[in-house]
Design an enzyme around this catalytic site. Structure first.
Site, PDB file in Angstrom:
ATOM      1  N   LYS A  78      -7.679  10.870  -5.609  1.00 46.88           N
ATOM      2  CA  LYS A  78      -6.187  11.416  -5.165  1.00 46.88           C
ATOM      3  C   LYS A  78      -5.271  11.580  -4.950  1.00 46.88           C
ATOM      4  O   LYS A  78      -5.500  12.447  -6.174  1.00 46.88           O
ATOM      5  CB  LYS A  78      -5.424   9.505  -5.600  1.00 46.88           C
ATOM      6  CG  LYS A  78      -4.427   8.849  -5.098  1.00 46.88           C
ATOM      7  CD  LYS A  78      -4.031   7.467  -5.898  1.00 46.88           C
ATOM      8  CE  LYS A  78      -2.991   7.091  -5.194  1.00 46.88           C
ATOM      9  NZ  LYS A  78      -2.073   5.709  -5.981  1.00 46.88           N
ATOM     10  N   SER A 153      -1.359   1.738  -3.169  1.00 57.27           N
ATOM     11  CA  SER A 153      -1.389   3.092  -2.839  1.00 57.27           C
ATOM     12  C   SER A 153      -2.571   3.911  -2.585  1.00 57.27           C
ATOM     13  O   SER A 153      -2.840   5.049  -2.095  1.00 57.27           O
ATOM     14  CB  SER A 153      -0.330   3.527  -3.511  1.00 57.27           C
ATOM     15  OG  SER A 153      -0.663   3.930  -4.450  1.00 57.27           O
ATOM     16  N   SER A 177      -2.090  -0.295  -7.394  1.00 63.70           N
ATOM     17  CA  SER A 177      -2.197   0.217  -6.253  1.00 63.70           C
ATOM     18  C   SER A 177      -3.985   0.901  -6.408  1.00 63.70           C
ATOM     19  O   SER A 177      -4.318   1.156  -5.323  1.00 63.70           O
ATOM     20  CB  SER A 177      -1.757   1.663  -6.415  1.00 63.70           C
ATOM     21  OG  SER A 177      -0.279   1.251  -6.097  1.00 63.70           O
TER      22      SER A 177
END
Length: 434
Positions: A78, A153, A177
């Site tokens: 990420k 996210s 997330s």
């Protein structure tokens, strides 16, 4: 929708590597070839770095040096997690052109386990939101329906796994997330106990709530990755539940405050004998908001004051709201968190696992801000945030579909009982497929 790694577990990949059917170099090449630009899962690819790491992994295996089940496995990271020499953009214009100098601790552990990092995945701007469509890089698209949200996210990490681009990805989870996009995209996502995977080198949103997590096709693969990243495993709790708390052991169904009836039906069917319990979602949400908003404003106060125009409007609006959180609310929240921790610990003394939907809805359309159950900002974290407030291990696994879209089941346990959690999830996987 399927890329090369669709349907291939880490055990399958490891077997192919060790029998010579595949090499780490061929797997890295296949990962890069599987990238679908239209899904927008990746913001940075690193073919040169991946080739070098894969070549080293092949040489080690050939010499008899085996680092374990992640050796030679392509992994995505990420884009709020530092990978030395690659951009860490946070999905924000604020960090355009920023290159990481060092690896985050979790990335160092990936490399020590022999994993091959192929690139960085898209994130909601500064990881502050659950939709996956608020970023300077544009929306990350759900591979099950490209007009729908991936969830956020850790949006790109979930999509990269769901579309078979990589078998494993790193994400972060502050209010859901890792689990939100896992549920929306039909993969497994694990948020361990707070601090179990170190957050050094990860850009913070709310330090008290931030967790580094893993996303993979199955709970079993999340378990493998978790043990590689968290270090030596704590002895699992064996104190109750048939077969260590599998679905016919001590499971409590946590009544969701609001959910699509079909989503709830799909998940509840996996726990037909679970006793129903209720928790104070409203009170816990006040604790969550006070901590998250206070800590997020601490991280961003100077940027908001000096360059507000570089934020996406949605992110800026949330940070401006965070600035209005009074200090007494944080003081009270910290006190209340201790009380809730004692209450949930008591619940977990009576049950091996807590079960509930991961998300109260299936993936909405990109750009949506409200659905029938209410505004998305609150709804998307409505069933996931308590376990960040309390720092408990929480796992989302595919539970089936509603109206053709993935639905996730969420399992929660006490720290130290992670293996019990994974065993129960593996049992559930068979039930969900029937």
């Amino acid at each position: 929708m399927g890329g090369f790694f669709t349907g291939r577990t880490l055990a399958d990949i490891g077997r192919d590597l060790r029998t010579g059917r595949e090499s780490a170099r061929s797997l890295a090449a296949r990962a890069l070839e599987s990238v679908d630009p239209d899904l927008n899962a990746f913001v940075t690819l690193d073919p040169e770095g991946a080739e070098a790491a894969a070549a080293a992994a092949d040489e080690e295996l050939a010499s008899g040096a085996d680092r374990g089940p992640l050796h030679g496995v392509p992994v995505a990271v990420k884009d709020i997690i530092d990978v030395a020499g690659l951009p860490t953009g946070m999905g924000s214009a604020h960090f355009d052109g920023h290159l990481a100098e060092d690896d985050a601790v979790c990335v160092t552990r990936l490399r020590n386990a022999g994993a091959v990092i192929v690139g960085k995945t898209g994130t909601q701007e500064f990881a502050f939101g659950g939709t996956g469509d608020v970023s300077v890089n544009g929306p990350v698209r759900n591979p099950h329906d490209r007009e729908r949200m991936s969830g956020g996210s850790s949006s790109g990490s979930a999509v990269a796994v769901a579309a078979g681009m990589v078998p494993l990805a790193l994400g972060t989870d502050t209010g859901g997330s890792v689990r939100i996009p896992s549920s929306f995209c039909g993969v497994a996502g694990f948020k361990p106990a707070h601090g179990a995977i170190p957050a050094g080198g990860v850009f913070p949103l709310s330090r008290s709530l931030d967790h580094v997590g893993v996303l993979a096709a199955t709970a079993a693969d999340c378990r493998i990755a978790y043990h590689a990243l968290a270090g030596p495993a704590e002895p699992p709790h064996e104190d109750g539940g048939a077969d260590g708390g599998a679905p016919d052991g001590r499971v409590a169904w946590i009544e969701p405050p609001a959910a699509d009836p079909e989503v709830e039906r799909v998940v509840r069917a996996l726990f037909p004998d679970a006793a129903t319990e209720r928790i104070d979602f409203t009170g816990l949400r006040q604790v969550f908001l006070a901590i998250q908003f206070s800590e997020a404003h601490d991280v961003h106060a100077e940027r908001v004051a000096e360059a507000p125009g570089l934020y996406q409007p949605v992110t800026l609006a949330r940070l401006e709201k965070a600035a209005q959180m009074p200090g007494w609310r944080l003081v009270r929240a910290l006190r209340e968190r201790d009380r809730y921790a004692r209450e949930i610990a008591g619940l977990l003394d009576r049950y091996d696992l807590l079960a509930m939907p991961t998300m109260p809805i299936t993936a909405p359309r990109i750009g949506a801000t409200e659905v029938e159950l209410g505004p998305l900002t609150a709804l998307l974290v409505s069933l996931t945030f308590p376990w960040n407030v309390l720092g408990l291990p929480a796992l989302s696994v595919p539970a089936g579909t509603a109206a053709g879209l993935p639905v996730g089941a969420q399992l929660i346990t006490r720290p130290g009982a992670e293996d019990l959690l994974f065993r129960a999830a593996e049992r559930l996987a068979g039930s969900a497929q029937r």
